[in-house]
Design a protein around this motif. Structure first.
Motif, short mmCIF file in Angstrom:
data_model
loop_
_atom_site.label_atom_id
_atom_site.label_comp_id
_atom_site.label_asym_id
_atom_site.label_seq_id
_atom_site.Cartn_x
_atom_site.Cartn_y
_atom_site.Cartn_z
N PRO A 69 0.82 -1.22 0.00
CA PRO A 69 0.00 0.00 0.00
C PRO A 69 0.85 1.27 0.00
O PRO A 69 0.49 2.26 -0.63
CB PRO A 69 -0.81 -0.11 1.29
CG PRO A 69 -0.79 -1.55 1.65
CD PRO A 69 0.51 -2.09 1.13
N GLN A 70 2.00 1.23 0.68
CA GLN A 70 2.88 2.40 0.69
C GLN A 70 3.50 2.63 -0.69
O GLN A 70 3.67 3.78 -1.10
CB GLN A 70 3.97 2.22 1.75
CG GLN A 70 3.40 2.23 3.16
CD GLN A 70 4.44 1.81 4.18
OE1 GLN A 70 4.95 0.70 4.14
NE2 GLN A 70 4.76 2.73 5.07
N ARG A 72 2.07 2.03 -3.48
CA ARG A 72 1.02 2.64 -4.30
C ARG A 72 0.99 4.16 -4.12
O ARG A 72 0.66 4.90 -5.03
CB ARG A 72 -0.34 2.03 -3.94
CG ARG A 72 -1.46 2.50 -4.84
CD ARG A 72 -2.78 1.81 -4.54
NE ARG A 72 -2.89 0.51 -5.13
CZ ARG A 72 -3.18 0.28 -6.41
NH1 ARG A 72 -3.36 1.29 -7.24
NH2 ARG A 72 -3.30 -0.94 -6.88
N GLN A 73 1.41 4.61 -2.94
CA GLN A 73 1.40 6.06 -2.65
C GLN A 73 2.58 6.80 -3.29
O GLN A 73 2.48 7.98 -3.56
CB GLN A 73 1.41 6.29 -1.14
CG GLN A 73 0.23 5.70 -0.39
CD GLN A 73 -1.10 6.21 -0.91
OE1 GLN A 73 -1.27 7.40 -1.11
NE2 GLN A 73 -2.02 5.30 -1.16
N VAL A 74 3.70 6.11 -3.50
CA VAL A 74 4.91 6.81 -3.95
C VAL A 74 5.24 6.60 -5.43
O VAL A 74 6.06 7.34 -5.97
CB VAL A 74 6.15 6.44 -3.09
CG1 VAL A 74 5.96 6.90 -1.66
CG2 VAL A 74 6.48 4.98 -3.17
N ARG A 93 3.26 -4.99 -8.12
CA ARG A 93 3.13 -3.56 -8.36
C ARG A 93 4.04 -3.24 -9.53
O ARG A 93 5.14 -3.79 -9.64
CB ARG A 93 3.57 -2.72 -7.16
CG ARG A 93 2.65 -2.76 -5.96
CD ARG A 93 1.34 -2.02 -6.27
NE ARG A 93 0.46 -2.03 -5.12
CZ ARG A 93 -0.42 -2.96 -4.83
NH1 ARG A 93 -0.53 -4.03 -5.60
NH2 ARG A 93 -1.20 -2.88 -3.79
N ASP A 101 14.46 9.21 -5.96
CA ASP A 101 13.74 8.60 -4.83
C ASP A 101 14.03 7.11 -4.64
O ASP A 101 13.61 6.52 -3.64
CB ASP A 101 12.22 8.76 -5.02
CG ASP A 101 11.79 10.21 -4.93
OD1 ASP A 101 12.52 11.03 -4.34
OD2 ASP A 101 10.71 10.52 -5.47
N ARG A 132 4.34 11.87 -14.41
CA ARG A 132 3.03 11.61 -13.78
C ARG A 132 1.88 11.88 -14.74
O ARG A 132 0.92 11.13 -14.80
CB ARG A 132 2.86 12.46 -12.52
CG ARG A 132 3.59 11.93 -11.33
CD ARG A 132 3.14 12.65 -10.06
NE ARG A 132 3.92 12.22 -8.94
CZ ARG A 132 3.72 11.08 -8.27
NH1 ARG A 132 2.76 10.27 -8.64
NH2 ARG A 132 4.47 10.75 -7.24
#
Length: 169
Positions: A69-70, A72-74, A93, A101, A132
């Motif tokens: 889940p983390q 998915r955030q980054v 993923r 990063d 993005r």
């Protein structure tokens, strides 16, 4: 016939933008004109895949399920729904990450490099705000799908890219 050279990272992202019907305003006028011409002359999806391969470096990892889940955030995830494919529901993923990063994310989430790992990070040094915006297009989803190990997904990616090239001409 010689080997096909990959485009530089910013040029590859420019090709993605153009195929998606967007402006590649980071390219100069001469470079834009040359890239337009190259895209019009491309007839083979495999050549497009070769040309755009340096848009990102692919790294694969093993990750604890709590890290997913983390992740998915980054990361910026390709929008496979634009291809008519559903998102993965397993522990995999596949997404884009800014090169700056990578070290922090892999350390903070305890990612372990693994060539067969379910986490694929496509790392790019290109302006990540532009990335993005482009990652949500069907062109990026198709480029990623066209290199999948799943033959069905790979076929969908090839078909969408062939259609994109045809429409661009």
């Amino acid at each position: 016939m010689g080997r096909t050279r990959a485009w530089a990272e910013h040029t590859a992202w420019g090709a993605v933008a153009m195929l998606a019907g967007l402006d590649a305003d980071w390219l100069g006028a001469t470079q834009t004109s040359r890239l337009r011409q190259s895209l019009r002359e491309l007839t083979e999806v495999d050549e497009l895949l070769t040309r755009t391969r340096d848009r990102a470096q692919v790294h694969t990892f093993e990750a604890h399920r709590a890290a997913l889940p983390q992740l998915r955030q980054v990361v910026a995830l390709s929008n496979t729904r634009t291809l008519g494919l559903t998102d993965a529901v397993d522990a995999s993923r596949d997404g884009y990450l800014a090169a700056s990063d990578l070290d922090n994310v892999s350390r903070d989430l305890s990612l372990r490099a693994d060539p067969a790992g379910p986490v694929t990070l496509r790392v790019t040094g290109f302006d990540f705000e532009q990335v993005r915006a482009l990652v949500d297009t069907s062109v990026v989803a198709a480029l990623d799908a066209a290199t999948s190990t799943d033959p069905r997904v790979r076929g969908v990616g090839h078909r969408v890219l062939a259609e994109s090239l045809e429409a661009y001409r």
